[in-house]
Write an enzyme that holds these catalytic residues in place. Structure first.
Site, short mmCIF file in Angstrom:
data_model
loop_
_atom_site.label_atom_id
_atom_site.label_comp_id
_atom_site.label_asym_id
_atom_site.label_seq_id
_atom_site.Cartn_x
_atom_site.Cartn_y
_atom_site.Cartn_z
N HIS A 150 41.41 31.92 -121.69
CA HIS A 150 40.18 31.52 -120.98
C HIS A 150 38.92 31.94 -121.72
CE1 HIS A 150 42.44 30.40 -117.33
NE2 HIS A 150 43.26 31.35 -117.75
N LYS A 183 43.15 24.56 -121.90
CA LYS A 183 41.89 24.80 -121.17
C LYS A 183 40.74 24.15 -121.95
CE LYS A 183 44.48 28.65 -119.41
NZ LYS A 183 45.41 27.83 -118.71
N SER A 233 42.40 35.62 -115.70
CA SER A 233 42.40 34.22 -115.28
C SER A 233 42.13 34.01 -113.79
CB SER A 233 43.74 33.57 -115.65
OG SER A 233 44.82 34.33 -115.14
#
Ligand code: PMP
Length: 409
Positions: free
Chosen positions: A225, A256, A197
């Site tokens: 991610h 996200k 990340s």
């Protein structure tokens, strides 16, 4: 409150219990505020879009994990509003008891299909999904091997488990093999971020899978991610490498690409069934409210139907990274829409951040313990909705500040 009143209050206050002495001694944040380089908790007064209003000023947002730009998508917002109309604002209880709604089950079904796993379970956050899975699966006799740069929630999950925790050097297969070879027949479990990340590189999944097979270890990938970003269909790191069948547990977050909040685990049906009945972070916490469940469902549909968003994201990421590198910045091992600019020294990062901030670029300084000591960096991340004009402006500001700070010539 004036200083005089504060001083009087402090004088008349009963003595602080020893447990709070550390709070009194904690002056770092105040020092940074006084020096004008405190980078945290700045107030954003608008949606997470490429252009935001922060502390009353327009800025370009380069710090958001809203990779596909879906937090303001009309269909995602409408879905959340409809869910509130139908189910209200909260579930007032755990999934385990009264808090399972039909849309939780619908999301689980969609996620398991999307991630090509037999079953999935929705958690209130990704952090809790990691805590819940690791602490439930790893027992006293088991060995858990984790990459040194994994997310904090994996470290905390390990702390909550009673297993033997072993850290291996970042993406270093020789070091991972050393651990698995030395686990003496105990059950091994490897847990790794799919996309790291802060550094923005991708786990060496082929190497990890090979070692897990050789030593009979289980494998969990935290794809916070990766989902929506990697793989032809956005199914994440395992899809990117064609290794979906080899990853036992995929952990995801909706904070996200999925544009809201919440977490999930996807795995074989018996593993999910076990976790549903043993993951304390699920059982003893209220279930995810209707609005984010519906938003995640709508975002998932868009990910499946609008691959052009992912293409735009990658075009932007490559443009930004090439731009930084062309200017002479060190972007480390980044190969994803997470693009760090390496600085090293913490003070220098904070002054770099301040100059970027003053010139309208919202990027994140990342310090120890989020990165190893001496490896402080400015983290930027792209959205599909950034335009080339946004990115050119950002590169321009970075070039000015980079020269002033001696990061580039
Ligand atoms: N894992 C990784 C790699 C993350 O980056 C994050 C969020 N920063 C999490 C887990 C936690 O996810 P959530 O925000 O859903 O709690």
């Amino acid at each position: 409150m004036t200083n005089r009143i504060l001083a009087e209050q402090q004088e008349t206050r009963r003595p602080r219990a020893a447990i709070f002495q550390k709070c009194q001694k904690f002056t770092r944040a105040r020092e940074l505020i006084e020096a004008g380089i405190y980078p945290y908790f700045h107030t954003v007064e608008s949606a997470q879009e490429p252009e935001v209003v922060c502390d009353g000023r327009p800025m370009i947002m380069m710090s958001s994990n809203n990779y596909l730009g879906l937090t303001s998508h009309p269909k995602v917002k409408e879905a959340a509003i409809d869910a509130v109309r139908r189910y209200g604002t909260g579930c007032a209880g755990s999934r385990f008891l009264n808090g399972t709604l039909s849309i939780h089950e619908e999301l689980e079904q969609q996620l398991s299909q999307f991630l090509h796993k037999e079953a999935a379970i929705v958690f209130p956050t990704g952090f809790q999904a990691n805590l819940g899975a690791i602490s439930a699966l790893v027992g006293k006799q088991d060995v858990i091997a984790i990459d040194k740069l994994n997310h904090a929630s994996i470290f905390d999950g390990c702390r909550l488990s009673f297993g033997q925790i072993r850290k291996y050097k970042h993406n270093d297969m020789t070091d991972l093999e050393r651990i698995l070879r030395g686990s003496d027949g105990r059950a091994g479990f490897v847990v790794v971020d799919g996309v790291f990340s802060m550094e923005g590189d991708v786990a060496d999944l082929p190497g990890i899978v090979e070692l897990c097979r050789r030593y009979g270890a289980g494998l969990m990938v935290d794809d916070a991610h990766g989902i929506g970003v990697l793989g032809r269909d956005g199914r994440g790191t395992a899809e990117h490498f064609g290794l979906e069948d080899e990853v036992d547990v995929i952990m995801g977050t909706y904070s996200k690409s999925l544009a809201t909040i919440g977490g999930c685990l996807a795995a074989d049906a018996d593993v999910i069934d076990y976790l549903k009945h043993h993951a304390r972070a699920l059982i003893f916490s209220a279930s995810l409210p209707p609005a984010p469940v519906a938003a995640a469902l709508a975002a998932l549909r868009i990910i499946e139907n609008e691959p052009e968003r992912r293409e735009r994201l990658w075009r932007n990421a490559n443009y930004l990274r090439d731009g930084f590198r062309g200017l002479g910045f060190d972007t480390g091992v980044s190969e994803t829409p997470v693009v760090p600019v390496m600085v090293g020294d913490e003070e220098k990062v904070l002054y770099t951040w301040r100059r970027l901030f003053d010139r309208g670029v919202f990027a994140s300084p990342v310090l120890y313990p989020a990165v190893p000591p001496g490896m402080a960096l400015i983290r930027t991340s792209c959205m599909a909705t950034h335009t080339v004009e946004h990115l050119d402006l950002v590169l321009d500001v970075f070039a000015q500040v980079g020269r002033e700070m001696g990061l580039i010539n």
